[in-house]
Design an enzyme around this catalytic site. Structure first.
Site, PDB file in Angstrom:
ATOM      1  N   PHE A 122       0.844  -1.197   0.000  1.00  0.00           N
ATOM      2  CA  PHE A 122       0.000   0.000   0.000  1.00  0.00           C
ATOM      3  C   PHE A 122       0.884   1.253   0.000  1.00  0.00           C
ATOM      4  O   PHE A 122       1.916   1.283   0.677  1.00  0.00           O
ATOM      5  CB  PHE A 122      -0.896  -0.033   1.248  1.00  0.00           C
ATOM      6  N   ASP A 191       1.981  -6.289   7.571  1.00  0.00           N
ATOM      7  CA  ASP A 191       0.798  -5.427   7.672  1.00  0.00           C
ATOM      8  C   ASP A 191      -0.406  -6.333   7.383  1.00  0.00           C
ATOM      9  O   ASP A 191      -0.498  -6.947   6.306  1.00  0.00           O
ATOM     10  CB  ASP A 191       0.904  -4.284   6.644  1.00  0.00           C
ATOM     11  N   TYR A 216     -10.361  -0.381  11.021  1.00  0.00           N
ATOM     12  CA  TYR A 216     -11.626   0.075  10.413  1.00  0.00           C
ATOM     13  C   TYR A 216     -12.067  -0.705   9.183  1.00  0.00           C
ATOM     14  O   TYR A 216     -13.070  -0.385   8.582  1.00  0.00           O
ATOM     15  CB  TYR A 216     -11.546   1.572  10.071  1.00  0.00           C
ATOM     16  N   LYS A 217     -11.285  -1.725   8.778  1.00  0.00           N
ATOM     17  CA  LYS A 217     -11.686  -2.469   7.576  1.00  0.00           C
ATOM     18  C   LYS A 217     -12.554  -3.646   8.007  1.00  0.00           C
ATOM     19  O   LYS A 217     -13.659  -3.439   8.506  1.00  0.00           O
ATOM     20  CB  LYS A 217     -10.445  -2.902   6.805  1.00  0.00           C
ATOM     21  N   ARG A 364     -12.996  -3.071  -7.328  1.00  0.00           N
ATOM     22  CA  ARG A 364     -12.638  -3.925  -6.190  1.00  0.00           C
ATOM     23  C   ARG A 364     -13.880  -4.238  -5.371  1.00  0.00           C
ATOM     24  O   ARG A 364     -14.642  -3.346  -5.009  1.00  0.00           O
ATOM     25  CB  ARG A 364     -11.626  -3.120  -5.374  1.00  0.00           C
TER      26      ARG A 364
HETATM   27  C1  LIG Z   1      -2.295  -2.257   3.759  1.00  0.00           C
HETATM   28  C2  LIG Z   1      -2.637  -0.932   4.345  1.00  0.00           C
HETATM   29  N1  LIG Z   1      -1.850  -0.410   5.294  1.00  0.00           N
HETATM   30  C3  LIG Z   1      -2.137   0.795   5.843  1.00  0.00           C
HETATM   31  C4  LIG Z   1      -3.245   1.509   5.441  1.00  0.00           C
HETATM   32  C5  LIG Z   1      -3.570   2.889   5.949  1.00  0.00           C
HETATM   33  O1  LIG Z   1      -3.329   3.081   7.229  1.00  0.00           O
HETATM   34  P1  LIG Z   1      -3.766   4.402   8.011  1.00  0.00           P
HETATM   35  O2  LIG Z   1      -4.885   3.968   8.894  1.00  0.00           O
HETATM   36  O3  LIG Z   1      -2.567   4.830   8.720  1.00  0.00           O
HETATM   37  O4  LIG Z   1      -4.274   5.405   7.047  1.00  0.00           O
HETATM   38  C6  LIG Z   1      -4.088   0.988   4.484  1.00  0.00           C
HETATM   39  C7  LIG Z   1      -5.303   1.747   4.092  1.00  0.00           C
HETATM   40  O5  LIG Z   1      -6.098   1.373   3.302  1.00  0.00           O
HETATM   41  C8  LIG Z   1      -3.776  -0.258   3.915  1.00  0.00           C
HETATM   42  O6  LIG Z   1      -4.540  -0.780   2.952  1.00  0.00           O
END
Ligand SMILES: Cc1ncc(COP(=O)(O)O)c(C=O)c1O
Length: 388
Positions: A122, A191, A216-217, A364
């Site tokens: 990302f 991650d 939040y996902k 998506r």
């Molecule tokens: C793999 C991944 N890492 C990190 C993030 C974003 O993190 P943050 O909450 O710091 O904006 C996302 C956001 O979609 C993501 O898909």
């Protein structure tokens, strides 16, 4: 030929079907964007209101009397179960971007060597890794996702990767990549933003060193919900948090000018926790106590497999499936490539199918197993077929 009746039949046999009612979702909407922002669970509204009552009644005393100060660890306990992590190894804090900086920075303090990642990562991860590499004077090596495992060789100190690719849904083999990193004395940082909550991860069993992820996902914590960080118990007493903040101090309320790190995972804290958002996330995570992750993953695979089969049946030659066809190599989403992906996503929203577009040509579709049905998948692919 897969029919609507076949999908209804799959829904009747679905052991997770009763959980859909737990979510607040608008009537007539098929929500295929829970991999961006999960919907609210029933009960979260009440929990947030309860915290507002605590705040208005107890004011500053709420930190102790209502145990707000312990929320990051309490949410961490719940996340440990979801991530297959050891007791005391996860804390809820900060954003994923900040936690990634802390995790990879902490790894650079522990070991020499370059940082390796892949182009599928990302964008925020790539930006953060660039800043960590500059801060600790390391090289950042960025390879194609398919080459990540083979690119781990002596001289690499830290491998940082995202388990499921946000764009394609491709899943890295966490076990094999972690093992190879360790073979070459590198630390492994994952991650888990697009995998936590929809599959078994086994951070402890796979001996992952550090991990981070979003709240939040698929975890449904709400817009901007706080994130989490995992540190293996093997490292907890040796690791330094590169962002020293008062909540990571052994005795924050001594207000000492000298930093003394807290023991265990608490040293990965930085500042004051965001109590209202964290309470919402805490309530949202309760649902995982009722179902085991193998059943969640089985439903997810069933939805993803059905979506791909229906695309082959209804849309053959009109779109390309970007998501890998091997179930072991994908997460809980399907991504389609087509020239007019952006227009398709707007047109789908008009008919109540919410998904999203990733530039330049990816549509998506997130398939969250708690509230998406096989019939939803049938309707969604039928809508796509009419609009493409
Ligand atoms: C793999 C991944 N890492 C990190 C993030 C974003 O993190 P943050 O909450 O710091 O904006 C996302 C956001 O979609 C993501 O898909």
């Amino acid at each position: 030929m897969i029919t609507r009746e076949d999908c209804e039949d799959l829904d009747r046999k679905d052991p997770l079907a009763h959980l859909r009612e737990r979510f607040e979702l608008p009537e007539g909407v098929i929500y295929l964007d829970g991999n961006s922002l999960g919907p609210p669970l029933r009960g979260v509204r009440e929990r947030v209101n309860q915290v507002l009552d605590e705040w208005s009644q107890d004011l500053i005393a709420g930190w102790w009397d209502r145990e707000w100060v312990d929320l990051p660890l309490r949410v961490g306990r719940r996340l440990e179960a979801i991530l297959g992590a050891e007791a005391g190894s996860v804390i809820c804090t900060d954003s994923t971007s900040v936690n990634l900086y802390k995790a990879v920075g902490a790894a650079c303090i522990l070991v020499e060597g370059d940082i390796l990642t892949d182009r599928g990562n990302f964008p925020t991860c790539l930006y953060v890794l660039e800043s960590v590499a500059a801060r600790w004077g390391r090289q950042l090596l960025v390879v194609d996702p398919e080459q990540l495992e083979d690119a781990i060789h002596p001289g690499i100190g830290v491998v940082a990767a995202t388990q499921v690719d946000y764009r394609s849904g491709r899943r890295h083999l966490l076990e094999a990549i972690t093992r190879r990193a360790h073979l070459h004395q590198a630390l492994m940082v994952w991650d888990l933003s697009h995998s936590a909550g929809v599959m078994e991860i086994g951070l402890g069993a796979e001996e992952v060193d550090l991990a981070v992820g979003c709240g939040y996902k698929y975890l449904n914590g709400g817009p901007g919900a706080p994130a989490y960080i995992y540190v293996s118990p093997r490292w907890q007493d040796r690791i330094s948090n590169p962002i020293q903040g008062w909540f990571g101090h052994a005795r924050p309320f001594d207000f000492s000018p000298q930093f003394v790190p807290a023991s265990g995972i608490e040293r990965m804290r930085v500042g004051t926790p965001d109590v209202i958002s964290m309470a919402a996330l805490e309530r949202s995570l309760q649902i995982w106590e009722e179902v085991d992750l193998a059943a969640i993953r089985a439903k997810s695979e069933s939805l993803v497999g059905l979506f791909i089969d229906l695309v082959a049946q209804e849309l053959s030659g009109r779109v390309e499936v970007l998501t890998p066809l091997d179930p072991a190599r994908r997460g809980s989403q399907v991504s389609l490539v087509l020239d007019e992906a952006g227009r398709l996503i707007s047109d789908l929203a008009e008919v109540g199918v919410i998904a999203d577009f990733r530039t330049p040509n990816v549509a998506r579709f997130g398939l969250a197993p708690f509230y998406i049905t096989h019939t939803d998948v049938f309707e969604a692919v039928a809508a796509i077929s009419k609009l493409v």
